[in-house]
Each structure stands twice: as C-alpha cells, then as structure tokens.
Design an enzyme around this catalytic site. Structure first.
Site, PDB file in Angstrom:
ATOM      1  N   GLU A   1      19.231 -32.412  27.831  1.00 33.21           N
ATOM      2  CA  GLU A   1      20.055 -31.830  28.027  1.00 33.21           C
ATOM      3  C   GLU A   1      21.182 -30.045  28.361  1.00 33.21           C
ATOM      4  O   GLU A   1      21.062 -30.663  29.720  1.00 33.21           O
ATOM      5  CB  GLU A   1      18.646 -30.672  27.392  1.00 33.21           C
TER       6      GLU A   1
ATOM      7  N   GLU B   1      25.121 -20.407  27.596  1.00 34.18           N
ATOM      8  CA  GLU B   1      23.953 -19.154  27.706  1.00 34.18           C
ATOM      9  C   GLU B   1      24.318 -18.193  28.195  1.00 34.18           C
ATOM     10  O   GLU B   1      24.406 -18.077  29.141  1.00 34.18           O
ATOM     11  CB  GLU B   1      22.877 -19.388  28.000  1.00 34.18           C
TER      12      GLU B   1
END
Length: 564
Positions: A451, A456
C-alpha cells in the site's frame, strides 16, 4: 619572625600537597604498565611475483601484551586507531613501494603505557577515479587535466561537494555484525534522530591543485557521539548516543584504498576512505577512520565502518549531497498533454469505465473502525473538478455517508510519477486519502500486496499531511511514514505527488520532497502494478473523534496525472 613564619607556611603547604597527592594515588588505583609487548605485521596478497603485495596496500597487524587495556596504532600516513583486540588490517595508500613506520602503544591502568615500532614495506597501486569524482564532484576531464587544477584553474574553482546525513531515508544509521552482511540489528527510522545535532552535520570533499582529496567537517561545534565514546565529549559512557560541544573544524586529507571487504562485488565498490588525523563521518566511533564505500552516485553515499570500541560491530551511514535528494527522479512533462494517463474531470459525471464505486462499510469499518457508509451518490463532477462529499446523514445504519472510488482492473501501473492537485476537508473527524494498493490485493491480500499512501490528512490535525508505505513487516502502526505541514490545506489547491522507481519512492508536496524510501527486493513495490483509490473516511483509527457539529465537508480534486 617573618622569615620563620614563611618557612613554616611553606613546610605545611608542602606536607598538605604531598598528602593530597598520596590520597589521589590511592583513589586512582595501581599504575601498571603493559609488559611483553610484541607487534607482528603481515603484508596481504603477496606472491613470488609481488613479494610486497599485489597493489592493494593491505597489511595485517597483531599486537599483544600483558596487563593491557587498549592498543593505539599510529601509522606514519597520518592515521591512527585505538582498539582492544590488538588485531587490525590497515591499507597504505601512497602509490608505489614504500616503507612505513608503524607504532603501537599498549595502554594499561593509571595511564601507564609501553610502545614498540615496526617497519613494513608494501606495494600500492590502487586507483578509483569513480569514487574520487563521486565524493568531490569532479569529472573525468578534471582528473585528466583537461580542465581543473591540472589546466591551471585557480584555487577558488576547485570543485567541492557537501554531504549531509540522509535523514529521510530508512536506515540512514544502522548497525550489524562486522564479519557478515546480515542480520541488521538496528536501523534508524526516517528522522528518528531529529532534535539533536546529527542532522546538522556537513561534510565536504574537494580536490586540491595536486589532485588530492581534502576533507572538511562542519558540525557547528557539536558532535554526535556513540554511547561508547561519550567520555571524549565530556559525558559518561554507556548512557546512550548524545551530542556534546566538540569542534572538529579544519582540513584533513583523504586517501582511497582497497577495502578488505566481506561483501560480494555487486554489493560494494571495493574502495574505502582513510581520513587523516582522527577525522570521522558525522557519527563519532573513535579514531578507526576506514569507511568502506558500498555505493556512491552523484548524490548518494552509502558507507560502512567498524566500531572502534567493539570490532565485532559494523555501523552504516547513508548520506546525500547537500541541496539534493538521492531519490528525485525526472519523469518528462508536467502538463496534461505530456501525461501518460490523466483524469481532468471536465465533464458532468464520473467516468465509470475508469472509476469503480466501493459500496458499504467493509469489515469493521474497512478494518479501521470507520464510521461512514460509502455510496455511489457522494461524488460530483462540475466546473472541472471532482468532489467527494462526506455528509452527516443516516445511511444504511450508519450516521455518515461518503464515497470511495478505485481504478482497480481499469487503470493500473508500475513506476512513474503520479500527481494529484486537491483541496482537503478540514472538519474534525474527516480522513481524506489519495492512495494505492497492489494489483495482487484480491489474491494475496493486505499487506502482502503493498500500500502506498500518497496523501493522508485528518481534520483533527489540520495541515499535517502524511506519506506512508505499508508492506509485510511494516504495516498498520509499524508502517514507514513521514509527515509535513501544509499551509491553507483546505482553502487552496496543492499538488500531492509520489515518484516511484525500481530503486526509490519519493513523496512531495508542491514539488518539495518530505519523505524518501529506498525500494528493495522483497518489497511489493518492485514486482507488480498498483491501482489508485480516492476516498474520504470519517473517524476511525486515524480520523479520530468526529466533531459533534459536523454536517458536511469535501475533498475537491482538480486532476490526477501519471507521467512515465
């Protein structure tokens, strides 16, 4: 009477001083000088054709003595080393066949010592112009004399390259065994040593008018000491690495020599640096100044040195050229026309031939305890942008709705630069993300598929943006992550970028690198493609507490572009 008084005072003072010295001696302990000191030397790689060695210049020394604590070797090439075992291999770098005097000082208790000197004759023919150019910034023409000092260039034109610790890289300081390449016992995480003096260190290499390498260390008057050498800086050994006021300014010379390496040829340059007069590279490990160059490029230097305090330990350092990143890659183009693939959101609806909607709350809030339910109604394409709306409304048993879209099976890629221009939500509890999963997700699962979190952000930490990598052994709370602060994150568009090659992964905001990762065999980032995901979550393990007054917030995306 005056003279008698003076004499009496002097007698009393002398007696007091004598008593004080006797007391000091008692406290200091017995003074014992080492005895039976011997020194043996063996030139390595000799033969009938090359009785003084094959040109590598390596000599093995063995010293022994009774009642000894440490051995200090002093070589007349300007280098020295203090060790406990007495055994050391030293490279002599003066070209040709030369005779050197080597002195070993055996130190015992109370500072008492014994010494002996031995002559050794050794042949050296070593030359490594690649390492010399990499360290100093010179080019081959400079070394050949068609430009630079050999062509009469003035001293202020001498090329100088400045290096610093690559603080953003995993393993910029690491520790392993001296006699094998693995395991690595300790590896520093990105920015782990922030707050001390370690990352302020600057090291420069220049080529002087004679073509010799000149070393200068600028540490702003502070040195980062290994725990075994704190006493050198004024501390107490064994209490942890620490910075002390310890100035190392001044020029020293550097010699390049063949490394007595344990590494296979493809894992080392085979060259080591020898720094004169106790010079060292950023991390004080005594005066054993041999640094094997494992890898060197224009802006990346990876070196290894044996601990002076413990010859069974090897320390590794990663450095980058000042002002550069060893990972910045240049994919051609920075416009829609030059992108290999792009989504510009010029229409009035989302292109579902590219984007898939993921519906629901997943398993336990997508594994993170998230509070939203994803639908196919929470996206909007208008005025040239995509909006993902998180809304406080009852939805299928949940209190919030939002959207999560992916390019799985429709657009997947390996290597390149992906750039997303976006404005982020700011409300407490929002958790927007621009990220990627490996194309093997359905077959191998997470985290085996890998990932890459390009961006974020959480509203409860307004302005802090994270770039993160999850893979086996480094996932969840142990992921490799680094953050940076972005001003006006919710009111202005910013470019969130990830550059990805077989060797490196770099995270940038508005063109500024803030997180760098060395890609390596065994990670999922080298062997398959990845697909893109855009979403806004609510709450959960990272989003945190949701503002009770929350009604709606949006992540707005101007474009998504991939350059290859």
């Amino acid at each position: 009477m005056k003279n008698i008084y003076k004499l009496s005072f002097l007698m009393l003072f002398s007696l007091a001083a004598l008593y004080s010295c006797q007391e000091d001696d008692q406290e200091f302990g017995e003074v014992v000088a080492p005895t039976n000191l011997t020194l043996d030397a063996t030139v390595l790689n000799t033969s009938a054709e090359f009785p003084n060695g094959d040109g590598g210049g390596l000599v093995s020394f063995t010293a022994s003595a009774d009642d000894v604590i440490t051995f200090e070797y002093r070589f007349d090439d300007g280098t020295s080393s203090t060790i406990t075992s007495g055994e050391i291999t030293h490279p002599f770098t003066r070209t040709g066949t030369n005779t050197y005097n080597v002195t070993v000082i055996a130190k015992g208790t109370g500072g008492a010592s014994s010494s002996t000197t031995k002559e050794v004759t050794v042949f050296t023919s070593f030359d490594d112009p690649v390492s010399k150019m990499g360290l100093t910034g010179a080019n081959q023409a400079y070394l050949d004399g068609t430009e630079g000092p050999y062509a009469g260039v003035e001293g202020d034109s001498i090329p100088t390259k400045v290096w610093r610790i690559a603080d953003a890289m995993p393993g910029h300081l690491s520790l392993g065994p001296a006699e094998s390449t693995e395991p690595i016992w300790y590896s520093a995480a990105p920015f782990e040593k922030e707050g001390g003096c370690f990352y302020d260190d600057r090291i420069s290499f220049a080529l002087n008018l004679d073509g010799d390498i000149i070393f200068e260390h600028d540490n702003n008057g502070q040195t980062f000491f290994n725990t075994n050498y704190l006493n050198v800086g004024g501390g107490t050994n064994g209490t942890g690495d620490e910075c002390f006021d310890f100035d190392t300014s001044g020029e020293k010379s550097v010699s390049l020599a063949a490394a007595n390496s344990i590494f296979p040829e493809d894992a080392t340059t085979g060259t080591q640096m020898i720094i004169s007069d106790g010079g060292f590279m950023s991390y004080y490990l005594g005066t054993n100044n041999g640094y094997e160059i494992l890898e060197i490029t224009d802006d990346y230097l990876y070196i290894r040195t044996i601990s002076g305090a413990n010859p069974a330990e090897a320390w590794y350092l990663k450095l980058t050229a000042e002002g550069d990143s060893p990972f910045e890659t240049e994919f051609p183009g920075d416009s829609e026309e030059e992108a290999a693939w792009s989504q510009e959101f010029e229409g009035s609806s989302l292109d579902t031939s590219i984007w898939n909607y993921e519906i629901g709350n997943g398993d336990n809030g997508w594994g993170n305890g998230e509070a939203q339910y994803y639908t196919d109604q929470n996206t909007e394409v208008s005025n040239g942008t995509l909006k993902i709306n998180a809304i406080a409304e009852p939805t299928n048993g949940y209190n919030y709705s939002s959207a999560r879209i992916t390019t799985q099976d429709n657009f997947e890629f390996q290597y390149g630069r992906i750039e997303v221009r976006a404005k982020l939500p700011s409300a407490g509890g929002t958790w927007p993300a621009i990220w990627m999963l490996g194309s093997t997700f359905d077959t191998e699962g997470w985290p085996n598929c890998g990932e890459i979190d390009i961006m974020e952000h959480v509203g409860n930490e307004l302005g802090e943006v994270l770039g993160t990598l999850h893979f086996p052994g480094n996932s969840g709370g142990d992921a490799v992550s680094q953050g940076t602060n972005v001003e006006n994150v919710a009111t202005e568009f910013h470019k969130y970028t990830m550059e990805w090659t077989e060797d490196h992964i770099v995270f940038l905001v508005d063109g500024e690198v803030y997180h760098e990762f060395t890609n390596m065999a065994g990670t999922p980032f080298v062997d398959h493609e990845f697909f893109l995901i855009l979403n806004v979550a609510m709450g959960g393990t990272l989003g945190g507490t949701i503002d009770p007054a929350f009604t709606q917030d949006t992540m707005e995306i101007d474009y998504v572009r991939v350059y290859q």
